[in-house]
Design a protein around this motif. Structure first.
Motif, PDB file in Angstrom:
ATOM      1  N   LYS A 123      55.067  42.818  37.799  1.00  0.00           N
ATOM      2  CA  LYS A 123      54.800  41.677  36.932  1.00  0.00           C
ATOM      3  C   LYS A 123      55.588  41.817  35.631  1.00  0.00           C
ATOM      4  CE  LYS A 123      51.277  39.856  39.355  1.00  0.00           C
ATOM      5  NZ  LYS A 123      51.193  38.464  39.822  1.00  0.00           N
ATOM      6  N   ASN A 124      56.022  40.703  35.075  1.00  0.00           N
ATOM      7  CA  ASN A 124      56.627  40.738  33.750  1.00  0.00           C
ATOM      8  C   ASN A 124      55.543  41.121  32.745  1.00  0.00           C
ATOM      9  OD1 ASN A 124      57.208  39.587  31.042  1.00  0.00           O
ATOM     10  ND2 ASN A 124      59.100  38.926  32.011  1.00  0.00           N
ATOM     11  N   PRO A 125      55.695  42.237  32.021  1.00  0.00           N
ATOM     12  CA  PRO A 125      54.600  42.709  31.158  1.00  0.00           C
ATOM     13  C   PRO A 125      54.249  41.748  30.018  1.00  0.00           C
ATOM     14  CG  PRO A 125      56.600  43.988  30.781  1.00  0.00           C
ATOM     15  CD  PRO A 125      56.848  43.155  31.991  1.00  0.00           C
ATOM     16  N   VAL A 126      55.248  41.057  29.485  1.00  0.00           N
ATOM     17  CA  VAL A 126      54.971  40.117  28.394  1.00  0.00           C
ATOM     18  C   VAL A 126      54.154  38.933  28.910  1.00  0.00           C
ATOM     19  CG1 VAL A 126      55.995  38.552  26.699  1.00  0.00           C
ATOM     20  CG2 VAL A 126      57.003  40.814  27.078  1.00  0.00           C
ATOM     21  N   THR A 127      54.594  38.374  30.032  1.00  0.00           N
ATOM     22  CA  THR A 127      53.862  37.264  30.652  1.00  0.00           C
ATOM     23  C   THR A 127      52.444  37.697  31.014  1.00  0.00           C
ATOM     24  OG1 THR A 127      55.925  36.387  31.555  1.00  0.00           O
ATOM     25  CG2 THR A 127      53.879  35.604  32.553  1.00  0.00           C
ATOM     26  N   LYS A 128      52.312  38.928  31.521  1.00  0.00           N
ATOM     27  CA  LYS A 128      50.991  39.433  31.913  1.00  0.00           C
ATOM     28  C   LYS A 128      50.090  39.617  30.695  1.00  0.00           C
ATOM     29  CE  LYS A 128      47.941  40.681  34.851  1.00  0.00           C
ATOM     30  NZ  LYS A 128      47.449  39.739  35.879  1.00  0.00           N
ATOM     31  N   MET A 129      50.629  40.055  29.568  1.00  0.00           N
ATOM     32  CA  MET A 129      49.809  40.220  28.363  1.00  0.00           C
ATOM     33  C   MET A 129      49.327  38.869  27.831  1.00  0.00           C
ATOM     34  SD  MET A 129      51.301  43.497  26.207  1.00  0.00           S
ATOM     35  CE  MET A 129      53.042  43.076  26.243  1.00  0.00           C
ATOM     36  N   VAL A 130      50.166  37.831  27.966  1.00  0.00           N
ATOM     37  CA  VAL A 130      49.717  36.477  27.613  1.00  0.00           C
ATOM     38  C   VAL A 130      48.553  36.075  28.523  1.00  0.00           C
ATOM     39  CG1 VAL A 130      50.363  34.034  27.545  1.00  0.00           C
ATOM     40  CG2 VAL A 130      51.961  35.760  26.705  1.00  0.00           C
ATOM     41  N   GLU A 131      48.684  36.383  29.806  1.00  0.00           N
ATOM     42  CA  GLU A 131      47.636  36.065  30.783  1.00  0.00           C
ATOM     43  C   GLU A 131      46.349  36.835  30.484  1.00  0.00           C
ATOM     44  OE1 GLU A 131      46.866  37.054  35.446  1.00  0.00           O
ATOM     45  OE2 GLU A 131      48.891  36.376  34.914  1.00  0.00           O
ATOM     46  N   LEU A 132      46.481  38.116  30.174  1.00  0.00           N
ATOM     47  CA  LEU A 132      45.300  38.932  29.868  1.00  0.00           C
ATOM     48  C   LEU A 132      44.584  38.433  28.611  1.00  0.00           C
ATOM     49  CD1 LEU A 132      46.626  42.549  30.592  1.00  0.00           C
ATOM     50  CD2 LEU A 132      44.980  41.237  31.953  1.00  0.00           C
ATOM     51  N   THR A 133      45.363  37.949  27.645  1.00  0.00           N
ATOM     52  CA  THR A 133      44.775  37.404  26.419  1.00  0.00           C
ATOM     53  C   THR A 133      43.827  36.257  26.730  1.00  0.00           C
ATOM     54  OG1 THR A 133      46.656  38.063  25.040  1.00  0.00           O
ATOM     55  CG2 THR A 133      45.337  36.216  24.248  1.00  0.00           C
ATOM     56  N   ALA A 134      44.190  35.447  27.724  1.00  0.00           N
ATOM     57  CA  ALA A 134      43.392  34.266  28.070  1.00  0.00           C
ATOM     58  C   ALA A 134      42.324  34.553  29.125  1.00  0.00           C
ATOM     59  CB  ALA A 134      44.318  33.163  28.563  1.00  0.00           C
ATOM     60  N   THR A 135      42.310  35.769  29.659  1.00  0.00           N
ATOM     61  CA  THR A 135      41.378  36.124  30.727  1.00  0.00           C
ATOM     62  C   THR A 135      40.081  36.681  30.143  1.00  0.00           C
ATOM     63  OG1 THR A 135      43.215  36.672  32.193  1.00  0.00           O
ATOM     64  CG2 THR A 135      41.060  37.568  32.783  1.00  0.00           C
ATOM     65  N   PRO A 136      38.907  36.191  30.596  1.00  0.00           N
ATOM     66  CA  PRO A 136      37.636  36.729  30.085  1.00  0.00           C
ATOM     67  C   PRO A 136      37.530  38.232  30.322  1.00  0.00           C
ATOM     68  CG  PRO A 136      37.260  34.718  31.336  1.00  0.00           C
ATOM     69  CD  PRO A 136      38.687  35.089  31.558  1.00  0.00           C
ATOM     70  N   ILE A 137      36.887  38.903  29.385  1.00  0.00           N
ATOM     71  CA  ILE A 137      36.689  40.353  29.477  1.00  0.00           C
ATOM     72  C   ILE A 137      35.289  40.614  30.011  1.00  0.00           C
ATOM     73  CG2 ILE A 137      36.469  42.495  28.126  1.00  0.00           C
ATOM     74  CD1 ILE A 137      38.498  41.061  26.136  1.00  0.00           C
ATOM     75  N   LEU A 138      35.194  41.434  31.036  1.00  0.00           N
ATOM     76  CA  LEU A 138      33.895  41.764  31.616  1.00  0.00           C
ATOM     77  C   LEU A 138      33.219  42.836  30.773  1.00  0.00           C
ATOM     78  CD1 LEU A 138      31.925  41.266  33.924  1.00  0.00           C
ATOM     79  CD2 LEU A 138      33.066  43.090  35.193  1.00  0.00           C
ATOM     80  N   ILE A 139      32.137  42.449  30.105  1.00  0.00           N
ATOM     81  CA  ILE A 139      31.373  43.377  29.261  1.00  0.00           C
ATOM     82  C   ILE A 139      30.332  44.061  30.130  1.00  0.00           C
ATOM     83  CG2 ILE A 139      29.773  43.534  27.309  1.00  0.00           C
ATOM     84  CD1 ILE A 139      31.308  41.105  26.124  1.00  0.00           C
ATOM     85  N   LYS A 140      30.287  45.381  30.065  1.00  0.00           N
ATOM     86  CA  LYS A 140      29.409  46.130  30.969  1.00  0.00           C
ATOM     87  C   LYS A 140      28.029  46.409  30.384  1.00  0.00           C
ATOM     88  CE  LYS A 140      33.278  48.433  33.292  1.00  0.00           C
ATOM     89  NZ  LYS A 140      33.925  49.735  33.597  1.00  0.00           N
ATOM     90  N   SER A 141      27.950  46.580  29.050  1.00  0.00           N
ATOM     91  CA  SER A 141      26.655  46.953  28.468  1.00  0.00           C
ATOM     92  C   SER A 141      26.469  46.315  27.097  1.00  0.00           C
ATOM     93  CB  SER A 141      26.534  48.475  28.365  1.00  0.00           C
ATOM     94  OG  SER A 141      27.577  49.005  27.566  1.00  0.00           O
ATOM     95  N   PHE A 142      25.208  46.261  26.672  1.00  0.00           N
ATOM     96  CA  PHE A 142      24.879  45.721  25.361  1.00  0.00           C
ATOM     97  C   PHE A 142      25.165  46.750  24.272  1.00  0.00           C
ATOM     98  CE2 PHE A 142      22.142  42.858  27.851  1.00  0.00           C
ATOM     99  CZ  PHE A 142      22.420  41.651  27.223  1.00  0.00           C
ATOM    100  N   ASN A 143      25.718  46.272  23.148  1.00  0.00           N
ATOM    101  CA  ASN A 143      25.888  47.161  21.992  1.00  0.00           C
ATOM    102  C   ASN A 143      25.058  46.668  20.813  1.00  0.00           C
ATOM    103  OD1 ASN A 143      27.278  44.906  21.174  1.00  0.00           O
ATOM    104  ND2 ASN A 143      29.243  45.933  20.882  1.00  0.00           N
ATOM    105  N   PHE A 144      24.041  45.845  21.119  1.00  0.00           N
ATOM    106  CA  PHE A 144      23.163  45.322  20.073  1.00  0.00           C
ATOM    107  C   PHE A 144      21.826  44.945  20.724  1.00  0.00           C
ATOM    108  CE2 PHE A 144      25.148  41.686  22.023  1.00  0.00           C
ATOM    109  CZ  PHE A 144      24.118  40.755  22.123  1.00  0.00           C
TER     110      PHE A 144
END
Length: 247
Positions: free
Chosen positions: A183-204
């Protein structure tokens, strides 16, 4: 026209709705050269003491400075604001919202290194820029880089943080290349920026330290309450809760 990469940071009067930009710093990485822009900006909003403690900018330092919109740095940013270019920021949402108050509407493709780092390095204890400065030993490289560009290194200073961010971007590009081969790393970083992050645990809250899966098993009603009742729930947390509830 060759693509350009704008690595940017701001310092502000605070973090509230009324707060404004008081320092705008960015580097423009072109095909052959690096341009550096760094300006203090005057505004009518007082600098909070908490903000002063963080960045060290005092009202006296802003005397006689132009408003952000009138600064050379801001005008240059507007010139660069087109879709073929890339805007790189650590925690882009904050800086972009601050710049929107000055009339800036981003047309560039955005790489948020905070979000990219959370995707690539989910188990790190922190994802702050200064954390990676030490964890990745970027501080060992920054003086040479700063001397080349004529930049003074100061923690939490806009252009100082941009320098660290430039080094972090290189590391994240390497990690992206390794994790997403082909994958083109720059294009992939743009994609990752827009991709939801899976949060595993509560920190509050009352379930701090518990995983979302554990809470979904023992108190799913609490998670449903969060979705229906919390007005400003984080989009990544919302995505993660919906995901564990759907399993």
């Amino acid at each position: 026209m060759a693509k350009k990469y704008i690595i940017l940071d701001t310092e502000t009067t605070g973090t509230g709705e009324q707060d404004r930009v008081i320092q705008l710093g960015f580097m423009v990485l072109g095909a052959k050269e690096v341009e550096v822009y760094n300006e203090y900006c005057a505004c009518d909003v007082p600098i909070s003491f908490g903000a002063m403690e963080t960045h060290g900018i005092t009202p006296e330092m802003l005397e006689g400075k132009p408003a952000c919109k009138e600064s050379s740095a801001y005008k240059k940013l507007l010139e660069l604001n087109s879709n073929e270019n890339y805007l790189i920021i650590h925690n882009a949402k904050f800086d972009i919202e601050m710049l929107k108050k000055e009339g800036f509407v981003p047309q560039m493709q955005v790489i948020d290194t905070l979000r990219v780092a959370k995707h690539l390095l989910p188990d790190e204890e922190a994802h702050r820029l200064q954390y990676f400065r030490y964890k990745m030993e970027l501080y060992k490289e920054e003086k040479k880089e700063a001397d080349l560009l004529g930049i003074e290194i100061k923690a939490h200073d806009a252009i100082g943080d941009v320098l660290v961010l430039k080094l972090l971007l290189s590391r994240l590009k390497e990690l992206t290349t390794a994790q997403f081969q082909g994958k083109n790393p720059v294009t992939k970083m743009v994609e990752l920026t827009a991709t939801p992050i899976l949060i595993k645990s509560f920190n509050f809250g009352k379930y701090k330290g518990k995983t979302l899966e554990e809470v979904a098993s023992s108190d799913a009603a609490y998670l449903r309450w969060m979705l229906s009742s919390m007005e400003k729930i984080d989009e990544d947390l919302k995505y993660s809760i919906n995901r564990v509830l759907s399993v």
